[in-house]
Write an enzyme that holds these catalytic residues in place. Structure first.
Site, short mmCIF file in Angstrom:
data_model
loop_
_atom_site.label_atom_id
_atom_site.label_comp_id
_atom_site.label_asym_id
_atom_site.label_seq_id
_atom_site.Cartn_x
_atom_site.Cartn_y
_atom_site.Cartn_z
CG ASP A 82 -8.15 -4.75 1.22
OD1 ASP A 82 -9.09 -4.24 1.86
OD2 ASP A 82 -8.07 -4.71 -0.02
CE1 TYR B 177 -3.52 -2.66 0.59
CE2 TYR B 177 -4.66 -0.59 1.01
CZ TYR B 177 -4.70 -1.94 0.72
OH TYR B 177 -5.91 -2.56 0.57
C1 IPM Z 1 -10.51 -1.32 3.53
C2 IPM Z 1 -10.73 -0.70 2.18
C3 IPM Z 1 -9.59 0.24 1.89
C4 IPM Z 1 -8.33 -0.59 1.80
C5 IPM Z 1 -9.76 1.12 0.62
C6 IPM Z 1 -11.05 1.92 0.67
C7 IPM Z 1 -8.58 2.01 0.39
O1 IPM Z 1 -10.91 -1.67 1.22
O2 IPM Z 1 -10.37 -0.57 4.52
O3 IPM Z 1 -10.48 -2.55 3.60
O4 IPM Z 1 -8.00 -1.16 0.75
O5 IPM Z 1 -7.62 -0.67 2.81
MG MG Z 2 -10.99 -3.63 1.97
#
Ligand code: IPM
Ligand code: MG
Length: 371
Positions: free
Chosen positions: A251, A143
């Site tokens: 995620d 990320y």
């Molecule tokens: C989550 C969401 C987020 C992520 C997005 C909205 C950036 O999917 O909090 O799981 O990928 O972390």
């Molecule tokens: Mg997510």
């Protein structure tokens, strides 16, 4: 006198404002009935912030979030922002908050209320009584890793790059968070990565092993490759208790776990930083795992339970009000036991209600249980 504890509310986009509206009523209830004394501030995040300021979150809003005891966030994103510059996309606001507040530990409990066991896509016996805590690393990995970007190779080809990178300290601190939680539960911890393909996964495996062997000898540690873990979660989810994993796998696996509980509309989360050396307080952001659900936004249909349960986590983790958190969870359970359902968890013979009627019912249950 103004309270010295501060909550910052960032409703965001889509169904965010609707579900956070119900949370505001719940906060008021605790103010009136349980002397829960906080001052509340609001600001914009996501697409609505982009429309107002040209950025997914303003510097001023980040400053306020840094000063708050807890941030309560609704959801970000929607198709109307599909074409904005990548750096300004709604999700960038949430990611900036996670990074700037250093919220490295994301707790995502997946609990299947027995009233909802039929709403899961899995058989009742597989999910009934399910209670998993997913501990997702939230400020590292692919990320945030560098280098990243899209470059033009000049030969008619372009290249998209992201970097999966973890340092020892990042793996160590998230392992400790997960292990501390495991010690309060069944003392079973599963760790998930892809060490068969990725060096970062091999390091993850080695560091988790080291931390547990050195400081948590009572914990029974299991390693599971992330693809296998996804499969195991739908095959036999109750084999897991606490599951620690990286940002990207967390995620994905938390969305899988969410569906086991009946609906994404049920899953809360807490994102925590390290405790401050002087005050002992950790920065914290609480948000539902579900997204902005643009298809039902503005229609009063969204399930506010994930947001309400996220506030329950705030009561527990930020405000040291475990009894109030339990009360709120019991109120939600009572409402589900009575058969009230929003569309996402609707089942035969149940009563379909909208967002605010679900909020009304939780408030009524609080009146019944909490006075
Ligand atoms: C989550 C969401 C987020 C992520 C997005 C909205 C950036 O999917 O909090 O799981 O990928 O972390
Ligand atoms: Mg997510």
């Amino acid at each position: 006198m103004a309270s010295n504890r501060k909550i910052m509310v960032l409703p965001g986009d889509g169904i965010g404002p609707e579900v956070m509206g119900e949370v505001a009523r719940i906060i008021d209830w605790f103010g009136t009935h349980k002397s829960f004394d906080v001052s509340i501030d609001h600001d914009l995040v996501g697409g609505c912030a982009y429309d107002a300021h040209g950025a997914a979150i303003s510097d001023a809003a980040v400053e306020k979030a840094l000063a708050a005891d807890a941030v309560l966030l609704g959801a970000v994103g929607g198709p109307q922002w599909d074409n904005v510059a990548y750096e300004a996309r709604p999700e960038a606001g949430l990611l900036r908050l996670r990074a700037d507040l250093e919220l490295f530990a994301n707790l995502r409990p997946a609990i299947c209320f027995s009233a909802l066991a039929e709403a899961s896509s899995l058989k009742r016996e597989l999910v009934e009584g399910l209670d998993i805590m997913i501990v997702r690393e939230l400020t590292g990995g692919v990320y945030f890793g560098e280098p990243r970007g899209i470059s033009d190779l000049g030969n008619g080809q372009r290249r998209g790059i992201n970097t999966q990178v973890y340092d020892t300290y990042e793996i160590e601190r998230i392992t400790r968070v997960a292990a501390d939680i495991a010690m309060m539960r069944s003392k079973k911890l599963a760790s998930s990565e892809k060490r068969n393909v990725m060096e970062s996964g091999q390091l993850w495996f080695e560091e988790v092993n080291r931390v547990i062997a050195t400081d948590y000898p009572a914990i029974e540690l299991q390693h599971v490759l992330a693809d296998n873990c996804a499969m195991q979660l739908v095959r036999e989810p109750k084999q897991y208790d606490v599951l620690v994993t990286d940002n990207l796998f967390g995620d994905i696996l938390s969305d899988v776990a969410a569906m086991l509980t009946g609906s994404l509309g049920m899953l809360p989360s807490a994102s925590l930083g390290a405790p401050d050396a002087e005050t002992g307080r950790a920065r914290a952001l609480y948000e539902p795992v579900h997204g902005s659900a643009p298809d039902i936004a503005g229609q009063g249909k969204a399930n506010p339970i994930a947001s309400i349960m996220s506030f329950a986590m705030a009561l527990k983790y930020t405000f040291d009000r475990g009894a109030d958190a339990d009360l709120l969870e019991r109120a939600v359970m009572q409402v589900l036991d009575k058969g009230l359902r929003t569309g996402d968890i609707m089942q035969a013979d149940m009563q379909l209600v909208g967002t605010s009627a679900m909020g009304d019912a939780v408030l009524q249950a609080l009146d019944e249980l909490g006075n």
